[in-house]
Design a protein around this motif. Structure first.
Motif, PDB file in Angstrom:
ATOM      1  N   GLU A   1      -4.174   2.688   0.751  1.00 24.82           N
ATOM      2  CA  GLU A   1      -4.104   1.816  -0.416  1.00 24.82           C
ATOM      3  C   GLU A   1      -2.782   1.071  -0.350  1.00 24.82           C
ATOM      4  O   GLU A   1      -1.928   1.377   0.494  1.00 24.82           O
ATOM      5  CB  GLU A   1      -4.197   2.618  -1.712  1.00 24.82           C
ATOM      6  N   SER A   2      -2.583   0.138  -1.230  1.00 20.90           N
ATOM      7  CA  SER A   2      -1.351  -0.655  -1.205  1.00 20.90           C
ATOM      8  C   SER A   2      -0.113   0.212  -1.383  1.00 20.90           C
ATOM      9  O   SER A   2       0.976  -0.143  -0.925  1.00 20.90           O
ATOM     10  CB  SER A   2      -1.391  -1.723  -2.298  1.00 20.90           C
ATOM     11  N   ARG A   3      -0.273   1.364  -1.992  1.00 22.53           N
ATOM     12  CA  ARG A   3       0.880   2.244  -2.209  1.00 22.53           C
ATOM     13  C   ARG A   3       1.109   3.212  -1.054  1.00 22.53           C
ATOM     14  O   ARG A   3       2.074   3.985  -1.069  1.00 22.53           O
ATOM     15  CB  ARG A   3       0.694   3.029  -3.500  1.00 22.53           C
TER      16      ARG A   3
END
Length: 366
Positions: free
Chosen positions: A202-204
């Motif tokens: 994910e983006s994180r």
């Protein structure tokens, strides 16, 4: 002259025979791939002829026993070629080479291979010259000379094909996923390189979402079971086909690529599976069967190919998925999950793993 034979193949014929597979366009495979196979199996015969001819240019022909020396050089060439192949297997480059350092490794391999060949064939050259009472130092100089000359055609060929066969590395900009136009809410599920864990990007960052329990299935891939009220990830296997629940429900409403029927394995090569949002896009992606085929991209009225194939690195492009925003998600080689933006010509390595599967929030959820 007794006990010897004259070379009947002129050097030019030897070189043409050596380079012919790279010049011919085959219907299956790539020129560089066929050149490697030809080199290991038959090419060393012609290289040994050429090296013997070179050796004869620098010593008196009537003092060389051609039959014996040809056998020595032939043995030396096959030994160095197969020893180099064995060294590559022992190094297991795939464990520590990725998009970030692959171009350096590909170019560094050629001088290292030349040095390896000079040293390994040095004793055989000394044996070929021992009747002339040549010292080990003189034999080393002779090995240096004939290997340098015989490597020149290979170097020229490498320089000729590298811009195309290494275009994935040399003609793109390597970036981070955070600087790319990643669709909002994108999740990329994939198996760890050893297929023991299910991970999600994910983006994180990357998180572990499940452990793959011990099983009899060997060729695991990720899929989606979407005919139940609660869609979830499943494991598919090639040999034999099997399906196992992972108990990883997907938050809905959600969207995944179309074109992967739930009762069969996802296609590993060919046209990219598209998300519904880009079903009619003029941009297209296609993964080739061979490493040299790479990723075929069509955008803006033109087409280009991105590939990674060299004598030491050969990475296929598989599991190609066409994401909203006209991005391509794919697996490069055996365990690299890559995102490509054709508009900016940028690549990003999301993580090390296998069988990527992109999931996005459905437009209905916004």
């Amino acid at each position: 002259m007794p006990g010897s034979f004259r070379l009947r193949l002129p050097p030019l014929i030897c070189l043409i025979a050596l380079l012919w597979p790279a010049l011919a366009q085959a219907n299956a495979g790539t020129p560089l791939m066929w050149l490697g196979a030809f080199h290991l199996l038959l090419g060393n015969f012609f290289i040994a002829l050429f090296e013997l001819w070179l050796l004869q240019r620098f010593v008196r022909r009537d003092r060389l026993h051609d039959k014996r020396n040809f056998g020595l050089l032939l043995l030396a060439n096959y030994l160095s070629a197969w020893a180099g192949f064995g060294v590559l297997q022992l190094l297991d480059l795939g464990r520590w080479v990725d998009l970030h350092n692959a171009l350096y490794v590909a170019w560094l391999a050629l001088p290292l291979a030349w040095l390896f060949t000079v040293l390994l064939e040095w004793p055989f050259v000394w044996l070929a010259l021992r009747d002339l009472r040549r010292s080990g130092r003189q034999a080393l100089r002779a090995s240096f000379l004939i290997q340098t000359i015989s490597y020149l055609p290979l170097l020229l060929l490498y320089l000729f094909v590298a811009p195309v066969q290494l275009s994935m590395l040399s003609q793109t900009e390597l970036s981070s996923a955070g600087s790319m136009r990643v669709p909002a809410g994108l999740q990329v599920y994939f198996l760890s390189a050893d297929r023991t864990e299910v991970l999600v990007w994910e983006s994180r960052g990357i998180q572990k979402v499940a452990t793959v329990e011990s099983h009899d299935c060997k060729g695991l891939e990720l899929g989606v079971e979407d005919h139940t009220p609660q869609p979830r990830l499943v494991l598919l296997d090639r040999y034999p086909l099997c399906m196992k629940q992972l108990n990883i429900p997907l938050a809905g409403p959600w969207a995944s690529v179309t074109g992967w029927p739930r009762d069969r394995l996802r296609i590993q090569a060919g046209k990219a599976a598209r998300f519904p949002a880009v079903a009619s896009s003029s941009v297209s992606f296609q993964g080739g069967f061979w490493p040299g085929d790479g990723l075929l991209v069509t955008a803006g009225g033109r087409s280009w190919r991105l590939a990674t194939e060299s004598p030491v690195l050969a990475w296929r492009v598989t599991y190609v998925q066409h994401l909203p925003g006209n991005l391509a998600l794919f697996q490069l080689g055996s365990d690299q999950i890559v995102l490509y933006d054709p508009l900016r010509n940028q690549l990003a390595l999301l993580g090390r793993g296998r069988s990527p599967l992109a999931v996005l929030p459905s437009p209905a959820s916004h």
